[in-house]
Enzyme design. Structure first.
Site, PDB file in Angstrom:
ATOM      1  N   THR A 139       0.826  -1.213   0.000  1.00  0.00           N
ATOM      2  CA  THR A 139       0.000   0.000   0.000  1.00  0.00           C
ATOM      3  C   THR A 139       0.861   1.264   0.000  1.00  0.00           C
ATOM      4  O   THR A 139       1.954   1.277   0.575  1.00  0.00           O
ATOM      5  CB  THR A 139      -0.907  -0.022   1.253  1.00  0.00           C
ATOM      6  OG1 THR A 139      -1.592  -1.272   1.287  1.00  0.00           O
ATOM      7  CG2 THR A 139      -1.910   1.101   1.243  1.00  0.00           C
ATOM      8  N   PRO A 194       0.503   5.860   0.107  1.00  0.00           N
ATOM      9  CA  PRO A 194      -0.444   6.854   0.617  1.00  0.00           C
ATOM     10  C   PRO A 194      -1.639   7.076  -0.324  1.00  0.00           C
ATOM     11  O   PRO A 194      -2.762   7.230   0.133  1.00  0.00           O
ATOM     12  CB  PRO A 194       0.412   8.114   0.745  1.00  0.00           C
ATOM     13  CG  PRO A 194       1.798   7.600   0.982  1.00  0.00           C
ATOM     14  CD  PRO A 194       1.907   6.336   0.189  1.00  0.00           C
ATOM     15  N   GLY A 208      -4.200   2.141  -2.833  1.00  0.00           N
ATOM     16  CA  GLY A 208      -4.615   1.092  -1.898  1.00  0.00           C
ATOM     17  C   GLY A 208      -5.099  -0.123  -2.666  1.00  0.00           C
ATOM     18  O   GLY A 208      -4.327  -1.008  -3.038  1.00  0.00           O
ATOM     19  N   SER A 209      -6.401  -0.129  -2.958  1.00  0.00           N
ATOM     20  CA  SER A 209      -6.981  -1.292  -3.637  1.00  0.00           C
ATOM     21  C   SER A 209      -6.429  -1.480  -5.043  1.00  0.00           C
ATOM     22  O   SER A 209      -6.308  -2.607  -5.528  1.00  0.00           O
ATOM     23  CB  SER A 209      -8.499  -1.142  -3.704  1.00  0.00           C
ATOM     24  OG  SER A 209      -9.010  -0.935  -2.416  1.00  0.00           O
ATOM     25  N   ARG A 234      -5.011 -14.216   3.168  1.00  0.00           N
ATOM     26  CA  ARG A 234      -6.468 -14.195   3.406  1.00  0.00           C
ATOM     27  C   ARG A 234      -6.912 -15.428   4.177  1.00  0.00           C
ATOM     28  O   ARG A 234      -7.739 -15.337   5.088  1.00  0.00           O
ATOM     29  CB  ARG A 234      -7.212 -14.093   2.070  1.00  0.00           C
ATOM     30  CG  ARG A 234      -7.120 -12.713   1.495  1.00  0.00           C
ATOM     31  CD  ARG A 234      -7.742 -12.604   0.119  1.00  0.00           C
ATOM     32  NE  ARG A 234      -7.378 -11.314  -0.441  1.00  0.00           N
ATOM     33  CZ  ARG A 234      -6.996 -11.103  -1.684  1.00  0.00           C
ATOM     34  NH1 ARG A 234      -6.956 -12.103  -2.551  1.00  0.00           N
ATOM     35  NH2 ARG A 234      -6.668  -9.891  -2.091  1.00  0.00           N
ATOM     36  N   ARG A 243     -23.399 -11.926  35.603  1.00  0.00           N
ATOM     37  CA  ARG A 243     -24.046 -10.622  35.785  1.00  0.00           C
ATOM     38  C   ARG A 243     -25.534 -10.804  36.121  1.00  0.00           C
ATOM     39  O   ARG A 243     -26.253 -11.507  35.408  1.00  0.00           O
ATOM     40  CB  ARG A 243     -23.912  -9.829  34.485  1.00  0.00           C
ATOM     41  CG  ARG A 243     -24.628  -8.510  34.463  1.00  0.00           C
ATOM     42  CD  ARG A 243     -23.872  -7.463  35.250  1.00  0.00           C
ATOM     43  NE  ARG A 243     -24.431  -6.136  35.080  1.00  0.00           N
ATOM     44  CZ  ARG A 243     -24.024  -5.078  35.753  1.00  0.00           C
ATOM     45  NH1 ARG A 243     -23.049  -5.206  36.666  1.00  0.00           N
ATOM     46  NH2 ARG A 243     -24.568  -3.900  35.544  1.00  0.00           N
ATOM     47  N   GLY A 270     -23.106  -4.660  28.282  1.00  0.00           N
ATOM     48  CA  GLY A 270     -23.631  -3.348  28.661  1.00  0.00           C
ATOM     49  C   GLY A 270     -22.510  -2.319  28.702  1.00  0.00           C
ATOM     50  O   GLY A 270     -21.583  -2.361  27.888  1.00  0.00           O
ATOM     51  N   GLY A 271     -22.581  -1.409  29.669  1.00  0.00           N
ATOM     52  CA  GLY A 271     -21.587  -0.340  29.774  1.00  0.00           C
ATOM     53  C   GLY A 271     -20.178  -0.873  29.965  1.00  0.00           C
ATOM     54  O   GLY A 271     -19.206  -0.298  29.461  1.00  0.00           O
ATOM     55  N   GLU A 275      -5.799  -6.814   3.449  1.00  0.00           N
ATOM     56  CA  GLU A 275      -5.740  -7.957   2.506  1.00  0.00           C
ATOM     57  C   GLU A 275      -6.911  -7.976   1.534  1.00  0.00           C
ATOM     58  O   GLU A 275      -7.524  -9.015   1.296  1.00  0.00           O
ATOM     59  CB  GLU A 275      -5.643  -9.279   3.259  1.00  0.00           C
ATOM     60  CG  GLU A 275      -4.226  -9.609   3.613  1.00  0.00           C
ATOM     61  CD  GLU A 275      -4.118 -10.208   4.985  1.00  0.00           C
ATOM     62  OE1 GLU A 275      -5.095 -10.847   5.406  1.00  0.00           O
ATOM     63  OE2 GLU A 275      -3.076 -10.046   5.620  1.00  0.00           O
TER      64      GLU A 275
HETATM   65  C1  LIG Z   1      -4.209  -1.478  10.516  1.00  0.00           C
HETATM   66  C2  LIG Z   1      -3.872  -1.674   9.071  1.00  0.00           C
HETATM   67  C3  LIG Z   1      -2.798  -2.477   8.740  1.00  0.00           C
HETATM   68  C4  LIG Z   1      -2.427  -2.635   7.407  1.00  0.00           C
HETATM   69  N1  LIG Z   1      -1.323  -3.384   7.100  1.00  0.00           N
HETATM   70  C5  LIG Z   1      -0.864  -3.390   5.826  1.00  0.00           C
HETATM   71  C6  LIG Z   1       0.399  -4.013   5.510  1.00  0.00           C
HETATM   72  O1  LIG Z   1       1.052  -4.592   6.373  1.00  0.00           O
HETATM   73  N2  LIG Z   1       0.860  -3.908   4.234  1.00  0.00           N
HETATM   74  C7  LIG Z   1       0.169  -3.251   3.251  1.00  0.00           C
HETATM   75  O2  LIG Z   1       0.652  -3.181   2.115  1.00  0.00           O
HETATM   76  N3  LIG Z   1      -1.044  -2.677   3.517  1.00  0.00           N
HETATM   77  C8  LIG Z   1      -1.559  -2.727   4.773  1.00  0.00           C
HETATM   78  N4  LIG Z   1      -2.756  -2.110   5.071  1.00  0.00           N
HETATM   79  C9  LIG Z   1      -3.449  -1.389   4.000  1.00  0.00           C
HETATM   80  C10 LIG Z   1      -4.709  -2.095   3.528  1.00  0.00           C
HETATM   81  O3  LIG Z   1      -4.372  -3.255   2.829  1.00  0.00           O
HETATM   82  C11 LIG Z   1      -5.476  -1.068   2.688  1.00  0.00           C
HETATM   83  O4  LIG Z   1      -5.994  -0.116   3.589  1.00  0.00           O
HETATM   84  C12 LIG Z   1      -6.569  -1.701   1.862  1.00  0.00           C
HETATM   85  O5  LIG Z   1      -6.023  -2.487   0.846  1.00  0.00           O
HETATM   86  C13 LIG Z   1      -7.498  -0.670   1.243  1.00  0.00           C
HETATM   87  O6  LIG Z   1      -6.789   0.333   0.598  1.00  0.00           O
HETATM   88  P1  LIG Z   1      -7.093   1.854   0.938  1.00  0.00           P
HETATM   89  O7  LIG Z   1      -7.035   2.027   2.397  1.00  0.00           O
HETATM   90  O8  LIG Z   1      -6.214   2.720   0.113  1.00  0.00           O
HETATM   91  O9  LIG Z   1      -8.608   2.064   0.503  1.00  0.00           O
HETATM   92  P2  LIG Z   1      -9.127   2.439  -0.968  1.00  0.00           P
HETATM   93  O10 LIG Z   1      -8.540   1.568  -1.994  1.00  0.00           O
HETATM   94  O11 LIG Z   1      -9.017   3.922  -1.167  1.00  0.00           O
HETATM   95  O12 LIG Z   1     -10.647   2.049  -0.813  1.00  0.00           O
HETATM   96  C14 LIG Z   1     -11.553   2.775   0.030  1.00  0.00           C
HETATM   97  C15 LIG Z   1     -12.960   2.418  -0.337  1.00  0.00           C
HETATM   98  O13 LIG Z   1     -13.230   2.873  -1.645  1.00  0.00           O
HETATM   99  C16 LIG Z   1     -14.143   2.026  -2.282  1.00  0.00           C
HETATM  100  N5  LIG Z   1     -13.564   1.581  -3.576  1.00  0.00           N
HETATM  101  C17 LIG Z   1     -12.287   1.656  -3.986  1.00  0.00           C
HETATM  102  N6  LIG Z   1     -12.164   1.169  -5.229  1.00  0.00           N
HETATM  103  C18 LIG Z   1     -13.376   0.778  -5.612  1.00  0.00           C
HETATM  104  C19 LIG Z   1     -13.903   0.180  -6.789  1.00  0.00           C
HETATM  105  N7  LIG Z   1     -13.146  -0.127  -7.857  1.00  0.00           N
HETATM  106  N8  LIG Z   1     -15.215  -0.106  -6.815  1.00  0.00           N
HETATM  107  C20 LIG Z   1     -16.010   0.169  -5.777  1.00  0.00           C
HETATM  108  N9  LIG Z   1     -15.578   0.729  -4.638  1.00  0.00           N
HETATM  109  C21 LIG Z   1     -14.281   1.032  -4.556  1.00  0.00           C
HETATM  110  C22 LIG Z   1     -14.401   0.859  -1.352  1.00  0.00           C
HETATM  111  O14 LIG Z   1     -15.582   1.061  -0.634  1.00  0.00           O
HETATM  112  C23 LIG Z   1     -13.247   0.915  -0.387  1.00  0.00           C
HETATM  113  O15 LIG Z   1     -13.593   0.376   0.865  1.00  0.00           O
HETATM  114  C24 LIG Z   1      -3.176  -1.994   6.389  1.00  0.00           C
HETATM  115  C25 LIG Z   1      -4.292  -1.212   6.731  1.00  0.00           C
HETATM  116  C26 LIG Z   1      -4.631  -1.050   8.051  1.00  0.00           C
HETATM  117  C27 LIG Z   1      -5.800  -0.183   8.389  1.00  0.00           C
END
Ligand SMILES: Cc1cc2nc3c(=O)[nH]c(=O)nc-3n(C[C@H](O)[C@H](O)[C@H](O)COP(=O)(O)OP(=O)(O)OC[C@H]3O[C@@H](n4cnc5c(N)ncnc54)[C@H](O)[C@@H]3O)c2cc1C
Length: 550
Positions: free
Chosen positions: A273, A275, A278-279, A411, A436, A508-509, A532
């Protein structure tokens, strides 16, 4: 009220319901395939695809619950879970039917999408009747949440010995690590290494134990029951890298790295990932440029990465970087590197190489999943030797593919993590409701409490059944098991979120007080559907594509 039917539903009824559910699903999937032009037009039908992906996952989970109960019946050990299994199947088929109902008009099936004969509808209602679920809840409370299905002798031993380790070594530290966001104690890592927990699914010839994926899942489950973040997730990263190496590493790389991963000598961070990526993994921008340092051939890594869990303590980062500068190369322009670094403690680090390379890491604060810390990283000319490109020259451009193979293992592993966390929540909740008292009697004696506990127990059985099936399938054929591993992750993670939140409500609380571990389970579980493959992407691009593709 007692269920209206005189005869209590049995596994035979569950089998008939499964058959009926699959008979509804088959034409629905056929229509969805046609509408999406064999998956090519999924984005024009995202909501429909999501419904199909989930319905198919529920059907598969129902099949696996039934298979588990039937195999235990054959061995004469199934009585305890048979009642639960019948309700668990009924619950999944009822949910599948509701999804098809919502999609019926889009599929052009109308009432046909969900029509079942009256007798079957009655059986479906009977399997999930509230009195039946309450009875399951009463049993779960009496057993203090210990409702796990029996296993064969070897696997029972694995489960029992890891449980003993986790209760003795991990549990006493779990709350402290979470609340203070401390580093994971080194003693966990060394003990887990000595016990062989990191090498359970690595072949013997490479220093592993080759006990298989189910042993790995049970180990993960028990460690996660004690703490998702401080122990249960330690195996994930070595699992991802070892699977990528087994698929695409050179022989020399396998011989060098796999024994070190199996023994826990080398800890791993996975850095995919970024900044702003992501996906859309194929869009990774972090660059790897050919370079030499002191006459040594290699690569320089340049760019930011985000959310790299355990990057501080890790000795190496499995890093996906762009080796083909042409941005249109997409996933074909990515390669996977094993990037060495020094292990560092705490929430921030900065390292320099003699040749000028610099690596800076800063952990992002999170409400849960603490202990490993997830880092934003900046690479500046960070040198990596040529032999650390997975597959060496033949691995150029194969990084996306290898990473995806690694993620399939991740996964599956996460399915196990989710089961362990849900198990912890069920146990804590059973204990709490038994102790409780309100309005003059234990809250465990109220119908609604019993019903909630019953649902928690049967949902957990669903999560386990599909995760264990995925582990077995992964043993048989890794590549073919990838879609099932994704389905296991999808369902088990949702169930972990649901079960932990239900458990919190039953407290509860006090469920909101940090003093009670259920509050930790809730915040830990919430990360499971995110990493993942965040849930919508998993549904659309992994499960949806595999179901609807040609
Ligand atoms: C605590 C934590 C630990 C992590 N550890 C790792 C790690 O060790 N290594 C690593 O590489 N990553 C890691 N990650 C990153 C994680 O894999 C990503 O956050 C995840 O893949 C989603 O990417 P993003 O956050 O950029 O969300 P985005 O890709 O921006 O997605 C956000 C939302 O946009 C929507 N969206 C995006 N694209 C589409 C589409 N084509 N169609 C429809 N809806 C869409 C979905 O609703 C999605 O939920 C970690 C994240 C967290 C929070």
């Amino acid at each position: 009220m007692a269920p209206p039917e005189a005869r209590s539903p049995t596994l035979e009824d569950a089998r008939a319901l499964l058959h009926a559910g699959e008979s509804l699903l088959t034409p629905a999937l056929e229509r969805a395939r046609a509408l999406t032009r064999n998956g090519a037009a999924i984005d024009e039908h995202q909501v429909l695809t999501e419904r199909m992906a989930y319905a198919a996952t529920e059907a598969r989970a129902a099949r696996e619950v039934l298979a588990l109960a039937e195999s235990l019946r054959v061995e004469g050990r199934g009585a305890a879970i048979e009642t639960m299994a019948v309700s668990a199947v009924g619950d999944l088929i009822a949910s599948l039917r509701a999804r098809l109902e919502a999609a019926a008009d889009d599929l052009g099936l109308g009432d046909d999408a969900t029509t079942l004969p009256a007798a079957l509808r009655a059986r479906l209602r009977a399997t999930t009747h509230e009195a039946r679920v309450r009875a399951i809840g009463r049993d779960a409370i009496a057993a203090r949440g210990r409702t796990e299905p029996p296993l064969d002798e070897t696997l029972e031993q694995v489960r029992a010995s890891v449980r003993e380790f986790a209760e003795k070594e991990v549990l006493p530290h779990a709350e402290r690590v979470h609340r203070r966001d401390e580093d994971i104690p080194e003693s966990f890592i060394s003990a887990m290494g000595e016990l062989g927990y990191f090498g359970l699914s690595i072949p013997e010839q490479h220093g592993g134990h080759e006990l298989g994926n189910l042993a790995m899942i049970l180990t993960t489950e028990e460690l996660s029951r004690a703490s998702l973040a401080a122990a249960g997730s330690l195996i994930t990263r070595p699992e991802i890298l070892s699977k990528a190496l087994l698929q695409g590493g050179t022989e020399a790389q396998k011989q060098h790295w796999l024994p070190k991963l199996a023994s826990g000598e080398v800890m791993v961070g996975v850095s995919v990932t970024e900044p702003d990526i992501g996906s859309d993994v194929a869009g990774v921008k972090c660059r790897a440029l050919r370079a030499t340092e002191n006459g040594r051939a290699g690569w320089r890594i340049q760019g930011p990465k985000a959310w790299c869990t355990f990057a501080g303590r890790a000795n190496v980062l499995a890093l996906l970087a762009r080796t083909d500068p042409d941005p249109t190369s997409g996933g074909r322009g990515l390669s996977l590197f094993i990037v060495p670094k020094e292990p560092a403690s705490g929430h921030a680090f900065e390292q320099r190489q003699p040749g000028g390379g610099r690596l800076v890491g800063k952990a992002d604060a999170t409400p849960g999943y603490r202990g490993m810390h997830s880092f934003t990283l900046t690479f500046e000319n960070w040198f990596v030797p040529a032999e650390n490109l997975v597959g060496e020259e033949a691995g150029l451009g194969r990084g996306f593919y290898l990473q995806m193979g690694g993620f399939a293992a991740g996964r599956l592993q996460t399915g196990g993590r989710a089961c362990g966390l849900a198990q912890a929540a069920l146990e804590e909740t059973a204990k709490y409701v038994a102790g409780r008292t309100q309005f003059g009697k234990p809250i465990a004696d109220y119908q609604l409490t019993q019903h909630t506990l019953g649902r928690m127990a049967l949902r957990l059985l669903q999560a386990r059944a599909i995760t264990y099936a995925a582990a077995r399938e992964m043993d048989a054929d890794e590549r073919a098991a990838a879609p099932l591993a994704a389905q296991a992750k999808l369902l088990a993670c949702d169930i972990a979120v649901e079960v932990t939140q239900q458990g919190q409500l039953m407290h509860g609380g006090w469920g909101y007080a940090e003093e009670y571990p259920i509050s930790r389970y809730v915040v830990d579980a919430q990360v499971l559907p995110i990493f993942e493959g965040v849930k919508p992407i998993l549904e659309l691009k992994v499960i949806g594509r595999s179901l609807l593709g040609a």
